[in-house]
Design a protein around this motif. Structure first.
Motif, PDB file in Angstrom:
ATOM      1  N   ARG A 151       0.071  10.041 -10.951  1.00 36.75           N
ATOM      2  CA  ARG A 151      -1.124   9.258 -11.280  1.00 36.75           C
ATOM      3  C   ARG A 151      -2.224   9.673 -10.328  1.00 36.75           C
ATOM      4  O   ARG A 151      -1.959  10.323  -9.322  1.00 36.75           O
ATOM      5  CB  ARG A 151      -0.817   7.780 -11.124  1.00 36.75           C
ATOM      6  CG  ARG A 151      -0.042   7.186 -12.252  1.00 36.75           C
ATOM      7  CD  ARG A 151      -0.048   5.681 -12.151  1.00 36.75           C
ATOM      8  NE  ARG A 151       0.508   5.237 -10.900  1.00 36.75           N
ATOM      9  CZ  ARG A 151       1.560   4.422 -10.795  1.00 36.75           C
ATOM     10  NH1 ARG A 151       2.156   4.005 -11.878  1.00 36.75           N
ATOM     11  NH2 ARG A 151       2.003   4.045  -9.623  1.00 36.75           N
ATOM     12  N   PRO A 152      -3.476   9.296 -10.625  1.00 36.09           N
ATOM     13  CA  PRO A 152      -4.544   9.547  -9.648  1.00 36.09           C
ATOM     14  C   PRO A 152      -4.173   8.917  -8.312  1.00 36.09           C
ATOM     15  O   PRO A 152      -3.962   7.697  -8.263  1.00 36.09           O
ATOM     16  CB  PRO A 152      -5.754   8.844 -10.265  1.00 36.09           C
ATOM     17  CG  PRO A 152      -5.467   8.800 -11.708  1.00 36.09           C
ATOM     18  CD  PRO A 152      -3.992   8.723 -11.866  1.00 36.09           C
ATOM     19  N   PRO A 153      -4.056   9.682  -7.241  1.00 34.27           N
ATOM     20  CA  PRO A 153      -3.559   9.128  -5.985  1.00 34.27           C
ATOM     21  C   PRO A 153      -4.518   8.099  -5.413  1.00 34.27           C
ATOM     22  O   PRO A 153      -5.715   8.313  -5.387  1.00 34.27           O
ATOM     23  CB  PRO A 153      -3.433  10.345  -5.072  1.00 34.27           C
ATOM     24  CG  PRO A 153      -4.285  11.369  -5.686  1.00 34.27           C
ATOM     25  CD  PRO A 153      -4.305  11.116  -7.150  1.00 34.27           C
ATOM     26  N   GLY A 154      -3.976   6.977  -4.982  1.00 37.44           N
ATOM     27  CA  GLY A 154      -4.769   5.958  -4.316  1.00 37.44           C
ATOM     28  C   GLY A 154      -5.394   4.951  -5.246  1.00 37.44           C
ATOM     29  O   GLY A 154      -5.787   3.880  -4.806  1.00 37.44           O
ATOM     30  N   LEU A 155      -5.491   5.262  -6.532  1.00 33.21           N
ATOM     31  CA  LEU A 155      -6.247   4.385  -7.435  1.00 33.21           C
ATOM     32  C   LEU A 155      -5.510   3.079  -7.683  1.00 33.21           C
ATOM     33  O   LEU A 155      -6.008   1.996  -7.418  1.00 33.21           O
ATOM     34  CB  LEU A 155      -6.518   5.116  -8.744  1.00 33.21           C
ATOM     35  CG  LEU A 155      -7.381   4.345  -9.732  1.00 33.21           C
ATOM     36  CD1 LEU A 155      -8.769   4.192  -9.199  1.00 33.21           C
ATOM     37  CD2 LEU A 155      -7.416   5.042 -11.069  1.00 33.21           C
TER      38      LEU A 155
ATOM     39  N   ASP B  38       2.053   6.466  -6.789  1.00 34.26           N
ATOM     40  CA  ASP B  38       0.917   7.213  -7.337  1.00 34.26           C
ATOM     41  C   ASP B  38       1.160   8.714  -7.217  1.00 34.26           C
ATOM     42  O   ASP B  38       0.922   9.474  -8.156  1.00 34.26           O
ATOM     43  CB  ASP B  38      -0.368   6.864  -6.579  1.00 34.26           C
ATOM     44  CG  ASP B  38      -1.020   5.614  -7.113  1.00 34.26           C
ATOM     45  OD1 ASP B  38      -0.592   5.145  -8.176  1.00 34.26           O
ATOM     46  OD2 ASP B  38      -1.942   5.107  -6.464  1.00 34.26           O
ATOM     47  N   PHE B  39       1.649   9.116  -6.053  1.00 35.49           N
ATOM     48  CA  PHE B  39       1.862  10.538  -5.850  1.00 35.49           C
ATOM     49  C   PHE B  39       3.013  11.042  -6.701  1.00 35.49           C
ATOM     50  O   PHE B  39       2.920  12.074  -7.358  1.00 35.49           O
ATOM     51  CB  PHE B  39       2.146  10.829  -4.374  1.00 35.49           C
ATOM     52  CG  PHE B  39       0.893  11.102  -3.597  1.00 35.49           C
ATOM     53  CD1 PHE B  39       0.175  12.255  -3.836  1.00 35.49           C
ATOM     54  CD2 PHE B  39       0.431  10.214  -2.650  1.00 35.49           C
ATOM     55  CE1 PHE B  39      -0.987  12.514  -3.145  1.00 35.49           C
ATOM     56  CE2 PHE B  39      -0.727  10.459  -1.950  1.00 35.49           C
ATOM     57  CZ  PHE B  39      -1.439  11.616  -2.200  1.00 35.49           C
TER      58      PHE B  39
ATOM     59  N   ALA C 163       0.835  -1.206   0.000  1.00 39.21           N
ATOM     60  CA  ALA C 163       0.000   0.000   0.000  1.00 39.21           C
ATOM     61  C   ALA C 163       0.869   1.256   0.000  1.00 39.21           C
ATOM     62  O   ALA C 163       0.666   2.161  -0.813  1.00 39.21           O
ATOM     63  CB  ALA C 163      -0.913  -0.003   1.219  1.00 39.21           C
TER      64      ALA C 163
ATOM     65  N   SER D 101      -2.882   1.961  -6.145  1.00 35.03           N
ATOM     66  CA  SER D 101      -2.541   1.270  -4.902  1.00 35.03           C
ATOM     67  C   SER D 101      -3.743   0.486  -4.389  1.00 35.03           C
ATOM     68  O   SER D 101      -3.588  -0.617  -3.882  1.00 35.03           O
ATOM     69  CB  SER D 101      -2.053   2.266  -3.860  1.00 35.03           C
ATOM     70  OG  SER D 101      -2.567   3.533  -4.069  1.00 35.03           O
ATOM     71  N   LEU D 102      -4.933   1.060  -4.565  1.00 35.28           N
ATOM     72  CA  LEU D 102      -6.145   0.349  -4.156  1.00 35.28           C
ATOM     73  C   LEU D 102      -6.258  -0.984  -4.881  1.00 35.28           C
ATOM     74  O   LEU D 102      -6.425  -2.037  -4.260  1.00 35.28           O
ATOM     75  CB  LEU D 102      -7.364   1.225  -4.459  1.00 35.28           C
ATOM     76  CG  LEU D 102      -8.727   0.614  -4.244  1.00 35.28           C
ATOM     77  CD1 LEU D 102      -8.998   0.471  -2.778  1.00 35.28           C
ATOM     78  CD2 LEU D 102      -9.802   1.460  -4.894  1.00 35.28           C
TER      79      LEU D 102
ATOM     80  N   LEU E 195       1.175   3.796  -3.088  1.00 31.65           N
ATOM     81  CA  LEU E 195       0.637   5.141  -2.842  1.00 31.65           C
ATOM     82  C   LEU E 195       1.713   6.185  -3.122  1.00 31.65           C
ATOM     83  O   LEU E 195       1.465   7.215  -3.755  1.00 31.65           O
ATOM     84  CB  LEU E 195       0.149   5.250  -1.401  1.00 31.65           C
ATOM     85  CG  LEU E 195      -0.698   6.480  -1.096  1.00 31.65           C
ATOM     86  CD1 LEU E 195      -1.958   6.467  -1.919  1.00 31.65           C
ATOM     87  CD2 LEU E 195      -1.057   6.550   0.371  1.00 31.65           C
ATOM     88  N   PHE E 196       2.937   5.883  -2.693  1.00 33.65           N
ATOM     89  CA  PHE E 196       4.064   6.780  -2.966  1.00 33.65           C
ATOM     90  C   PHE E 196       4.262   6.937  -4.473  1.00 33.65           C
ATOM     91  O   PHE E 196       4.433   8.048  -4.973  1.00 33.65           O
ATOM     92  CB  PHE E 196       5.329   6.197  -2.316  1.00 33.65           C
ATOM     93  CG  PHE E 196       6.577   6.968  -2.597  1.00 33.65           C
ATOM     94  CD1 PHE E 196       6.774   8.210  -2.035  1.00 33.65           C
ATOM     95  CD2 PHE E 196       7.554   6.444  -3.421  1.00 33.65           C
ATOM     96  CE1 PHE E 196       7.922   8.924  -2.299  1.00 33.65           C
ATOM     97  CE2 PHE E 196       8.703   7.153  -3.687  1.00 33.65           C
ATOM     98  CZ  PHE E 196       8.886   8.393  -3.122  1.00 33.65           C
TER      99      PHE E 196
ATOM    100  N   VAL F  64      -3.444  -3.466  -3.887  1.00 37.11           N
ATOM    101  CA  VAL F  64      -3.634  -4.070  -2.565  1.00 37.11           C
ATOM    102  C   VAL F  64      -4.694  -5.170  -2.638  1.00 37.11           C
ATOM    103  O   VAL F  64      -4.488  -6.280  -2.142  1.00 37.11           O
ATOM    104  CB  VAL F  64      -4.012  -2.991  -1.533  1.00 37.11           C
ATOM    105  CG1 VAL F  64      -4.608  -3.622  -0.293  1.00 37.11           C
ATOM    106  CG2 VAL F  64      -2.797  -2.176  -1.148  1.00 37.11           C
TER     107      VAL F  64
END
Lengths: 179, 302
Positions: free
Chosen positions: A77-81, A72-73, A65, A83-84, A69-70, A87
């Motif tokens: 990229r769209p943050p969290g997408l 993504d940021f 995760a 990584s979601l 998330l790192f 995961v």
């Protein structure tokens, strides 16, 4: 004895994060600033999936995760997408890794191909649903196919060069099960 | 399934399930917050990049040098021929230089006759490209100048020749330039001889298409495209490129800036800029003259 084992496990978990950071670092190098006409596979995603099936203990949910998330940021990229989805699919694959270990490679490859395609479609759907512009379909399809094709290459490399076989040596119970 | 493995799992499984659910909900939350309050999350993003990237740079320089050396190895093989060719070209350049000097003097005389004053507002800050977007779907670069150098969101960025992109996301020590080739880039421009207002729409290719042309008959390939200053996006008159026609008959821009080698970029300071400090101001324009808000001020206050 137990302490040494825990330390080795922690070291290998840190190794995964190190590999991930090196991949992100390479992607950030400003070597090519023109728009690409073709897209290579997503190396970080492929390596993480190899880990999830071959060595699930080395990628705890937290490190997947945080790493994604790192990325993504930092990769805009769209943050969290991503990584979601990573995961969810890693946890799903980890739970099935014991079944996949005794399965043939064809079944394993088909499973991860489905997972990767579901990820691409899921993120496309979620972006469309929230009215965010999804990435160009052609390029992301190319990346999905590339990542699926990269998987046997990575497992082959891990098998022949690094000696990472399907049966883990540090989990006696599974070894006993196989024997 | 071995019995002992299942028994040891029995204890930790509910805990693990809860952890999974919490992490998945958190990530979904991050994504939803990004969709709801995009400027705030983007500001957080530039904050993260600002923390991380400067510590990467010491490692980046040698790796870049080695990779570029490997890429350029081919060209070292015909160094001699290249040298000869360069000498020949230098001879030609010298004659051109003479012509240019004469033209410069003539131009200075004519400007003096006209009493033309070039816009003194357009000063610039030069930055070095630290990193690119790292993703094949986004076209942007990261500069090593940021809020401490006075960079503000929305300023135009050029290389030596033409427009490269627009500042979007400013950290204290770094700022991101969304290139004209990015799929989210929309730049109002005008085509020079006919004076038509058009929009340069980035679509993730090297030659962005030209949209909203009123009179395509008046446009010919080779016409100059400059920024028009409409909507106060950019100061007017910055060179973007030339009109070109692709095989499908669509008009595109051949960009003047050299996108193959983006190394040093100039950020133009401009007074007239429009802030994006909330989600609603894009739809309904509001007069924000005299206020200095936006991402940069937010970072400074933090």
């Amino acid at each position: 004895m137990i302490d040494r084992r825990a330390a080795a496990l922690l070291l290998k978990q840190l190794l995964y994060i190190g590999i991930g950071l090196i991949i992100i670092f390479y992607q950030l190098l400003p070597l090519r600033t023109t728009p690409p006409t073709w897209v290579g596979p997503d190396l970080l995603m492929a390596i993480t999936i190899v880990y999830a099936i071959r060595r699930p203990a080395y990628i705890p949910i937290g490190s997947v995760a945080l790493l994604f998330l790192f990325s993504d940021f930092i990769l805009h990229r769209p943050p969290g997408l991503m990584s979601l989805f990573m995961v969810i699919s890693c946890e799903w694959l980890k739970r099935r890794s014991q079944h996949l270990r005794v399965a043939t490679f064809g079944v394993e490859w088909l499973t991860i191909a489905l997972v990767i395609i579901m990820q691409a479609m899921g993120s496309h759907f979620l972006l469309t649903l929230t009215m965010a512009p999804p990435p160009p379909a052609g390029l992301s399809a190319m990346q999905t196919v590339g990542t699926i094709l990269l998987y046997p290459v990575l497992t082959g490399l891990a098998h022949h060069l690094l000696g990472i076989h399907k049966s883990p040596t540090d989990d006696d119970s599974i070894l006993r099960y196989r024997l | 399934m071995p019995q002992d493995l299942r028994q040891s799992d029995e204890f930790t499984r509910p805990l693990r399930r809860i952890l999974q659910a919490v992490i998945i909900l958190c990530l979904l939350g991050v994504f939803m917050v990004w969709r709801i309050d995009s400027p705030r999350v983007e500001r957080f993003r530039s904050h993260v990049i600002d923390r991380v990237m400067p510590s990467f740079t010491w490692a980046m320089a040698p790796v870049m040098a080695i990779t570029e050396l490997a890429l350029n190895f081919q060209s070292y093989q015909n160094l001699y021929e290249q040298n000869q060719e360069l000498r020949r070209e230098l001879q030609q350049m010298k004659s051109w230089k003479e012509a240019a000097l004469q033209l410069e003097q003539e131009n200075a005389r004519l400007l003096d006759l006209n009493k033309v004053r070039l816009d003194p507002d357009l000063t610039r800050v030069t930055g070095v490209v630290l990193a690119d977007s790292g993703s094949p779907f986004r076209q942007s670069v990261l500069l090593n100048v940021g809020a401490r150098d006075g960079i503000l969101d929305g300023w135009a960025t050029m290389d030596g020749l033409g427009l490269v992109g627009r500042i979007s996301g400013v950290g204290a020590k770094s700022s991101r330039v969304i290139l004209l080739t990015d799929a989210s880039s929309r730049i109002p421009a005008s085509i020079e001889p006919s004076g038509q207002s058009v929009l340069i729409v980035g679509d993730n290719t090297l030659a962005p298409p030209i949209d909203f042309i009123e009179n395509p008959e008046l446009v010919r390939p080779g016409d100059r495209i400059v920024s028009s200053g409409d909507g106060k996006v950019f100061p007017p008159g910055l060179l973007i490129g030339q009109v070109a026609k692709d095989p499908g008959g669509r008009l595109r821009v051949r960009l003047a800036a050299d996108y193959e080698r983006l190394k040093f970029l100039r950020v133009l300071r401009s007074k007239s800029r429009r802030d994006v400090d909330g989600p609603g101001t894009l739809v309904a324009p509001r007069h924000t003259s005299g206020r200095l808000t936006g991402a940069a001020a937010g970072v400074l206050n933090d």
